[in-house]
Design an enzyme around this catalytic site. Structure first.
Site, PDB file in Angstrom:
ATOM      1  N   ASN A 181       6.800  22.229  16.145  1.00  0.00           N
ATOM      2  CA  ASN A 181       5.658  22.778  15.408  1.00  0.00           C
ATOM      3  C   ASN A 181       5.244  21.771  14.334  1.00  0.00           C
ATOM      4  O   ASN A 181       5.967  20.789  14.089  1.00  0.00           O
ATOM      5  CB  ASN A 181       6.031  24.137  14.795  1.00  0.00           C
ATOM      6  CG  ASN A 181       7.191  24.033  13.826  1.00  0.00           C
ATOM      7  OD1 ASN A 181       7.081  23.431  12.753  1.00  0.00           O
ATOM      8  ND2 ASN A 181       8.326  24.614  14.195  1.00  0.00           N
TER       9      ASN A 181
ATOM     10  N   ASP B  54      11.603  29.745  17.662  1.00  0.00           N
ATOM     11  CA  ASP B  54      12.112  31.040  18.113  1.00  0.00           C
ATOM     12  C   ASP B  54      12.624  30.963  19.552  1.00  0.00           C
ATOM     13  O   ASP B  54      13.436  31.782  19.971  1.00  0.00           O
ATOM     14  CB  ASP B  54      11.005  32.091  18.035  1.00  0.00           C
ATOM     15  CG  ASP B  54      10.600  32.390  16.599  1.00  0.00           C
ATOM     16  OD1 ASP B  54      11.488  32.396  15.731  1.00  0.00           O
ATOM     17  OD2 ASP B  54       9.404  32.599  16.350  1.00  0.00           O
TER      18      ASP B  54
ATOM     19  N   LYS C 292      14.130  11.796  32.566  1.00  0.00           N
ATOM     20  CA  LYS C 292      12.727  12.171  32.471  1.00  0.00           C
ATOM     21  C   LYS C 292      12.248  12.825  33.766  1.00  0.00           C
ATOM     22  O   LYS C 292      12.461  12.305  34.860  1.00  0.00           O
ATOM     23  CB  LYS C 292      11.877  10.931  32.185  1.00  0.00           C
ATOM     24  CG  LYS C 292      10.393  11.231  32.103  1.00  0.00           C
ATOM     25  CD  LYS C 292       9.572   9.971  31.897  1.00  0.00           C
ATOM     26  CE  LYS C 292       8.083  10.278  31.958  1.00  0.00           C
ATOM     27  NZ  LYS C 292       7.267   9.063  31.807  1.00  0.00           N
TER      28      LYS C 292
ATOM     29  N   PHE D  40      10.931  32.785   4.293  1.00  0.00           N
ATOM     30  CA  PHE D  40       9.521  32.400   4.364  1.00  0.00           C
ATOM     31  C   PHE D  40       8.933  32.991   5.632  1.00  0.00           C
ATOM     32  O   PHE D  40       9.629  33.101   6.649  1.00  0.00           O
ATOM     33  CB  PHE D  40       9.363  30.879   4.385  1.00  0.00           C
ATOM     34  CG  PHE D  40       9.214  30.254   3.030  1.00  0.00           C
ATOM     35  CD1 PHE D  40       8.041  29.594   2.684  1.00  0.00           C
ATOM     36  CD2 PHE D  40      10.230  30.318   2.102  1.00  0.00           C
ATOM     37  CE1 PHE D  40       7.891  29.018   1.439  1.00  0.00           C
ATOM     38  CE2 PHE D  40      10.103  29.739   0.851  1.00  0.00           C
ATOM     39  CZ  PHE D  40       8.917  29.084   0.518  1.00  0.00           C
TER      40      PHE D  40
ATOM     41  N   LYS E 160       9.608  41.988   7.608  1.00  0.00           N
ATOM     42  CA  LYS E 160      10.664  40.977   7.712  1.00  0.00           C
ATOM     43  C   LYS E 160      11.628  41.071   6.531  1.00  0.00           C
ATOM     44  O   LYS E 160      12.848  40.945   6.703  1.00  0.00           O
ATOM     45  CB  LYS E 160      10.020  39.585   7.750  1.00  0.00           C
ATOM     46  CG  LYS E 160      10.964  38.449   8.078  1.00  0.00           C
ATOM     47  CD  LYS E 160      10.170  37.154   8.274  1.00  0.00           C
ATOM     48  CE  LYS E 160      11.069  36.012   8.713  1.00  0.00           C
ATOM     49  NZ  LYS E 160      10.288  34.762   8.957  1.00  0.00           N
TER      50      LYS E 160
ATOM     51  N   LYS F 120      15.534  42.072   7.698  1.00  0.00           N
ATOM     52  CA  LYS F 120      16.509  40.989   7.630  1.00  0.00           C
ATOM     53  C   LYS F 120      17.308  40.985   6.335  1.00  0.00           C
ATOM     54  O   LYS F 120      18.017  40.026   6.034  1.00  0.00           O
ATOM     55  CB  LYS F 120      15.805  39.651   7.860  1.00  0.00           C
ATOM     56  CG  LYS F 120      15.092  39.634   9.216  1.00  0.00           C
ATOM     57  CD  LYS F 120      14.707  38.268   9.706  1.00  0.00           C
ATOM     58  CE  LYS F 120      14.071  38.368  11.088  1.00  0.00           C
ATOM     59  NZ  LYS F 120      13.723  37.065  11.667  1.00  0.00           N
TER      60      LYS F 120
END
Length: 398
Positions: free
Chosen positions: A208, A277, A287, A321, A335, A339
């Site tokens: 990301n 995730d 490859k 975060f 969240k 958590k």
């Protein structure tokens, strides 16, 4: 802490100049020796005589007015200062400093000094949020200038919002705390930062766009506040902050292992990393060659680091975060509860100037009581300072 300190107070033009006179008085009462430099615009609001009477020193207004022929005034002042303070700091003087412009006594002195420089902005709320002003503040922040954030309230222009010069008492308190041990002295803080990479083959992976800047800013601020800091960092191109112990990882599993291995000894854990995730269920050592037709990658869940930390939490203050695009506050609260967090910082990554890759950010901080604090656009270093201020309010660390 200010007794005997030599402070150059730069006063630039704005209605908040009247507060600078009270600030001068309080600095002198605290034992500092103060020499004031005023811009031409500042003199439109308050006369130099006021600052001369309060500081008991001559006031400097003109680069070419050499009061003592043995010295060049702006160089002498620059060398004399233990620290420099700009209050109020207008958008104009911030822009000059960020672009190396030295066209008056104040800007020339500030460019010549090697003393720490503290900047207390004061301006209209929209000016404070303008991209040019944010860019200039970011530049100064990266160069080591310290910012004393403006307060929120009724502004002289009629708007209500952020931009009011911080109160003189608060500014003095900030300067008094410069040399005192930070409130995290003796505490241990763990921060995660950056992305993870989940390999498909030796040349391809899922990741990301996280730059790690927010996490590195948090680690830097924790170290500045006196903590022993462990930074678990994914693959980023950032220098390790001074005084921070860095552990480099690549995958979500490596980050999971590194965090859990260090969790038990921590006082504060801040998980700001953007951890994958999912990861490819099958990976290849060589490859993969291009094949005709479509290619489907089966994915499997990675371990939920934050959930595990919440389950194992003992005395740690745990901050998560959340990067969201739709109804971010609602998802953030869910969240926070699921958590077992003590606080959560929610980023709407779809908002302009926020989220991945930017030097600025904006967020909502929510504590365990579900009390929300809106954190407006600011540099990530400033946001890190603000987050730790919120943690200090919410964490019973005695």
């Amino acid at each position: 802490m200010l007794k005997g300190k030599r402070i150059v107070l730069g006063v630039s033009g704005g209605i908040a100049v009247y507060k600078a006179s009270a600030l001068t008085s309080k600095l002198v009462q605290a034992g500092a020796e103060v020499k004031v430099i005023m811009t031409d615009s500042a003199r439109e609001f308050v006369t130099p005589l006021t600052f001369q009477a309060l500081s008991r020193n001559p006031v400097y207004t003109d680069t070419f007015d050499e009061k003592d022929p043995r010295y060049i005034a702006h160089i002498d002042l620059a060398d004399w200062a233990d620290l420099c303070l700009i209050a109020p700091a207008t958008a104009n003087i911030i822009g000059k400093l960020a672009n190396g412009i030295a066209d008056d006594m104040l800007s020339t002195t500030l460019l010549a000094t090697e003393a720490p420089v503290y900047v207390a902005p004061a301006m209209n709320v929209h000016m404070y949020a303008h991209p040019a002003v944010i860019k200039n503040m970011t530049t100064l922040d990266q160069w080591g200038y310290k910012f004393i954030e403006p307060g929120e309230g009724y502004l002289a222009c009629g708007y209500v919002g952020k931009g009011r010069l911080e109160e003189p008492e608060t500014i003095v308190q900030v300067l008094e705390n410069v040399d005192s041990p930070g409130w995290l002295h003796g505490k241990r803080v763990l921060v995660t930062a950056g992305p993870t990479r989940e390999k498909i083959d030796p040349v391809r992976y899922f990741t990301n766009p996280s730059s790690g800047k927010m996490g590195f800013a948090l680690a830097e601020e924790a170290a500045r506040l006196g903590a022993t800091v462990t930074l678990v960092a994914g693959p980023v191109q950032l220098e390790t902050p001074a005084g921070v112990n860095r552990i480099d990882v690549t995958t979500a599993e490596e980050m999971y292992q590194a965090v859990l291995a260090n969790n038990k000894t921590q006082d504060i854990v801040i998980k700001s990393a953007a951890v994958a995730d999912y990861r490819p269920a099958v990976t290849y050592d060589k490859k993969m060659k291009k094949q005709p037709g479509e290619y489907v990658v089966e994915m499997e869940r990675t371990k939920d680091i934050l959930k595990k930390l919440g389950e194992e939490k003992e005395r740690q203050f745990l901050v998560g975060f959340a990067a969201e695009t739709d109804t971010p506050v609602r998802y953030g609260k869910e969240k926070l509860e699921k958590k077992n967090l003590d606080a959560i910082v929610i980023n709407n990554v779809a908002a302009e100037g926020a989220g991945f890759g930017h030097d600025t950010n904006r967020a909502v901080y929510i504590n365990h009581k579900f009390e929300e604090t809106e954190l407006p656009m600011m540099t990530k270093k400033q946001l890190a300072q603000t987050i730790f201020n919120q943690i200090k309010l919410d964490w019973n660390h005695e």
